[in-house]
Structure formats: C-alpha cells, structure tokens
Design an enzyme around this catalytic site. Structure first.
Site, mmCIF file in Angstrom:
data_model
loop_
_atom_site.group_PDB
_atom_site.id
_atom_site.type_symbol
_atom_site.label_atom_id
_atom_site.label_comp_id
_atom_site.label_asym_id
_atom_site.label_seq_id
_atom_site.Cartn_x
_atom_site.Cartn_y
_atom_site.Cartn_z
ATOM 1 N N GLY A 11 0.811 -1.216 0.000
ATOM 2 C CA GLY A 11 0.000 0.000 0.000
ATOM 3 C C GLY A 11 0.850 1.274 0.000
ATOM 4 N N ASN A 12 1.989 1.209 0.721
ATOM 5 C CA ASN A 12 2.866 2.380 0.806
ATOM 6 C C ASN A 12 3.386 2.834 -0.553
ATOM 7 O OD1 ASN A 12 3.195 3.099 3.610
ATOM 8 N ND2 ASN A 12 3.905 0.996 3.826
ATOM 9 N N LYS A 129 -10.246 -6.772 6.880
ATOM 10 C CA LYS A 129 -9.428 -5.980 5.952
ATOM 11 C C LYS A 129 -9.607 -4.482 6.165
ATOM 12 C CE LYS A 129 -6.671 -5.348 2.587
ATOM 13 N NZ LYS A 129 -5.277 -5.701 2.877
ATOM 14 N N LYS A 214 -3.900 -8.504 -1.095
ATOM 15 C CA LYS A 214 -3.110 -8.638 -2.329
ATOM 16 C C LYS A 214 -1.885 -9.546 -2.159
ATOM 17 C CE LYS A 214 0.255 -5.666 -1.004
ATOM 18 N NZ LYS A 214 -0.269 -5.406 0.299
ATOM 19 N N LYS A 276 2.146 -11.423 4.695
ATOM 20 C CA LYS A 276 3.257 -11.438 3.729
ATOM 21 C C LYS A 276 4.080 -12.712 3.907
ATOM 22 C CE LYS A 276 3.609 -6.438 3.831
ATOM 23 N NZ LYS A 276 2.532 -6.250 2.858
HETATM 24 N N1 LIG Z 1 8.634 -9.031 12.029
HETATM 25 C C1 LIG Z 1 8.533 -7.936 11.275
HETATM 26 N N2 LIG Z 1 9.543 -7.589 10.436
HETATM 27 C C2 LIG Z 1 9.433 -6.495 9.650
HETATM 28 N N3 LIG Z 1 8.342 -5.675 9.634
HETATM 29 C C3 LIG Z 1 7.315 -5.981 10.452
HETATM 30 C C4 LIG Z 1 7.363 -7.120 11.296
HETATM 31 N N4 LIG Z 1 6.189 -7.184 11.985
HETATM 32 C C5 LIG Z 1 5.458 -6.132 11.598
HETATM 33 N N5 LIG Z 1 6.121 -5.400 10.664
HETATM 34 C C6 LIG Z 1 5.545 -4.208 10.022
HETATM 35 O O1 LIG Z 1 5.027 -4.593 8.768
HETATM 36 C C7 LIG Z 1 4.971 -3.416 7.963
HETATM 37 C C8 LIG Z 1 4.706 -3.820 6.534
HETATM 38 O O2 LIG Z 1 3.372 -4.269 6.446
HETATM 39 P P1 LIG Z 1 2.213 -3.325 5.812
HETATM 40 O O3 LIG Z 1 2.351 -1.942 6.370
HETATM 41 O O4 LIG Z 1 0.919 -4.030 5.934
HETATM 42 O O5 LIG Z 1 2.731 -3.336 4.335
HETATM 43 P P2 LIG Z 1 2.231 -2.778 2.929
HETATM 44 O O6 LIG Z 1 1.210 -1.701 3.203
HETATM 45 O O7 LIG Z 1 3.500 -2.276 2.349
HETATM 46 O O8 LIG Z 1 1.651 -3.974 2.227
HETATM 47 C C9 LIG Z 1 6.303 -2.766 8.234
HETATM 48 O O9 LIG Z 1 6.267 -1.381 7.995
HETATM 49 C C10 LIG Z 1 6.527 -3.071 9.727
HETATM 50 O O10 LIG Z 1 6.131 -1.954 10.506
HETATM 51 N N1 LIG Z 2 -6.143 -5.251 -1.277
HETATM 52 C C1 LIG Z 2 -5.069 -5.011 -0.458
HETATM 53 O O1 LIG Z 2 -4.431 -5.930 0.085
HETATM 54 O O2 LIG Z 2 -4.774 -3.667 -0.293
HETATM 55 P P1 LIG Z 2 -3.659 -2.995 0.646
HETATM 56 O O3 LIG Z 2 -2.361 -3.693 0.383
HETATM 57 O O4 LIG Z 2 -3.608 -1.556 0.222
HETATM 58 O O5 LIG Z 2 -4.124 -3.175 2.051
#
Ligand SMILES: Nc1ncnc2c1ncn2[C@@H]1O[C@H](COP(=O)(O)OP(=O)(O)O)[C@@H](O)[C@H]1O
Ligand SMILES: NC(=O)OP(=O)(O)O
Length: 312
Positions: A11-12, A129, A214, A276
């Site tokens: 998302g970032n 979600k 996703k 992930k």
């Molecule tokens: N064990 C871990 N190792 C690395 N990051 C982690 C861990 N547990 C939680 N995180 C967090 O997961 C975040 C990434 O997930 P998310 O923000 O949902 O990703 P995106 O929006 O990029 O799909 C990182 O910014 C971090 O803060």
């Molecule tokens: N659909 C979905 O997983 O969106 P984000 O990654 O933005 O949460």
C-alpha cells in the site's frame, strides 16, 4: 537468465499513511515504484505487477456512500473494479514512461482481474481488511455508531474501517496472464487482490462485497502462472525477528522450517507482516523463490543482494 517474477506492491507504494489521497501524490508514488520495476525489467526479467488498493477502495466506497442521494451508490465489488482501473491506469502509464527513459520497448498491459472466493468464508462473519483512511479511536467509534461501520485497530497505526477479506481460491483468466507473460508482455494484474466473485450453482459468477488481501492473491497468481519468483515489496528492507525491540535481527536467507518456527513464536503481526510471510512461505513450498524486501532495493533483492529470501 531472465526470470518471470510476480511483484506485489504494498500500500505504501501508492499512498503512505498521512499523505493526502490526491491524484498527483498517488501518481508520483506510483512513478517512483515504476522506476524500480523498470530497472528489474531492463535487467532482463519479465514482471507481472500486482498491487494493493486498501486506501483507494475505501475512499471510492466513501465517495459513493456520501453522494448516494445524488448518484446511486455502487457495491464494494464495483468499487474494487474502479480502484483496479484507477491504479492500473497510473501503473501502466508510469511503467511505459520509465521504460522509455531506459530505451526499453517492452509491451505493457493491464488486465482487470476477478478472483474467486467462497461465500462461506469465515471473514464475512468477522471482517479483517482495513480500508480507507486512518482515524483516532474516538473518531472511529463515532463513525461506527453513525454509519454502522465495523472499525478495528490497524497494526498499531490507528483505527480504520474493516470489510470482509475472504481467502482467494483462484484467479480468473490466469492462463491468459501466463501466456502474455511468457510472450514477454509486462502485465499489471490482480490489483487490489482482484474483484471478489463467487461461483453460483449453475457455474456462472457474480460479484460479492469484500476486499481480498493482495499478498494472498499475489501468491495465487504467482502459483497459477508458474512464476519463477514471487516478490513482496514493502517499506522495510528485511523481515525481522523481535521487530522493533533493541535486539531485532534482520533475516536474510531462511529455510521454510526456520520461518515456520518464527511464525509459531508469533514474530509477525497479523495485520502487516503476517500475511506477507504466509504468502511468501506458500510460494516457497511450491519450489519457487520467495522474497520480501523494500521497494527501494527491489532490483538489488532480485539479484540476491537485499531483502529476506525464503527457500524451500
Ligand atoms: N517481524 C517484522 N519484520 C518487519 N516488519 C514488520 C514485522 N512485523 C510487523 N512489521 C511491520 O510490517 C509493515 C509492513 O506491512 P504493511 O504496512 O501491511 O505493508 P504494505 O502496506 O507495504 O503492504 C512494516 O512497515 C513493519 O512496521
Ligand atoms: N487489497 C489489499 O491488500 O490492499 P492494501 O495492500 O492496500 O491493504
């Protein structure tokens, strides 16, 4: 040798928490992502890009709901399709432009993808979600009361509206995506997890209101199109054990057994790194190469010089 790689963009990569969701800001974020992906393509790899849509689909749903007295509101699956079109447009244009800067003429296309889910998925009873913008706990509770939303805390970053996120069972049209990818076309597919659809008793499909994760659909896509590599791009360079603690340790290359041990210890938060790791481990189990890394260093990670690599 060039590999076929599915890249799941976090998302970032499209909108960071706190940024205003203007078209210009999102386009510039997508352009920066496309710059890195173009380098991977220029290194000889054939990329299928998939991406999130949480902030965007939440905003589109809200626009529909707020304007429903003027224009009929669309259901969430249609909002999901709209978000795929919107992000796919930015992504295709940005990828083509960034490839042009490298004198690379690789063809680029977007496929508006549907993903089959089950209407009986337990997430419809307990939605998980997060979509749309972040709120304080107080604001979120007020909105929940006024609008009937379900709100939850999102991985320590604030409160958000949540909707059902069923498990993806299969990616409709993945054969076509595979053929195009094998022929060297750069495809943007499965955006926002794909529009969720269910199969009816007579074999036909219809949309269902949900938003698919996703990372989970990215794994399905990578598996179904027989990709060599599945790469999840986010905002941290590695997966860590004891993340955020003074003794945190970056994982560079880990076996499936080691990864499972850390999952069992609860090292990966449910709303962020958990899905992930689950998706990456599922792909590694199929014998493929699974990588979790930062967007900025994705080209280095592809060459084995950055990120966390899970090996089967
Ligand atoms: N064990 C871990 N190792 C690395 N990051 C982690 C861990 N547990 C939680 N995180 C967090 O997961 C975040 C990434 O997930 P998310 O923000 O949902 O990703 P995106 O929006 O990029 O799909 C990182 O910014 C971090 O803060
Ligand atoms: N659909 C979905 O997983 O969106 P984000 O990654 O933005 O949460």
């Amino acid at each position: 040798m060039g590999e076929r790689v599915v890249i799941a963009l976090g998302g970032n990569a499209i909108l960071q928490p706190g940024q205003e969701a203007t078209y210009e800001i999102q386009l510039e974020n997508v352009r920066k992502s496309a710059e890195v992906i173009a380098r991977i393509i220029n290194n000889g790899h054939t990329v299928v890009v998939t991406h999130g849509n949480g902030p965007q689909v939440g905003n589109i749903l809200r626009q529909n709901e707020e304007a429903k007295h003027v224009v009929p509101a669309m259901p969430l699956d249609v909002c999901s399709a709209e978000s795929q079109g919107f992000i796919g447009y930015m992504m295709e244009q940005s990828l083509r432009n960034e490839l042009l800067k490298l004198n690379n003429q690789a063809p680029v296309a977007v496929t508006l993808t549907q993903t089959e889910v089950s209407a009986d998925d337990p997430d419809f009873q307990d939605p998980s979600k997060p979509i749309g913008v972040f709120y304080s706990e107080e604001e979120a509770n007020k909105l929940a009361e006024e609008k009937g939303w379900i709100v939850k805390e999102d991985a320590g970053r604030g409160y958000r509206r949540v909707v059902a996120s069923p498990e993806p069972k299969s990616i409709l049209g993945s054969k076509v995506i595979q053929q195009l990818s094998e022929a060297g076309t750069i495809i943007v597919a499965g955006g926002g997890g794909g529009v969720p659809v269910v199969k009816q008793a007579d074999g036909t499909y219809k949309g269902i209101e949900a938003v698919i994760d996703k990372d989970r659909s990215g794994f399905k896509l990578a598996e179904e199109i027989k990709a060599d590599t599945f790469m999840i791009l986010t905002d941290v360079e590695n997966v860590y054990v004891n993340y955020g603690k003074p003794d945190q340790k970056a994982l560079t290359e880990i076996s499936l057994e080691e990864a499972q041990g850390y999952v069992d210890e609860g090292q990966f938060s449910a709303g962020s790194m958990g899905p992930k790791m689950e998706a990456a481990m599922n792909f590694a189990r199929t014998g493929g190469r699974a990588i979790i890394c930062s967007l900025d260093k994705a080209d280095l990670a592809m060459e084995g010089k950055s990120g966390t690599h899970i090996v089967g």
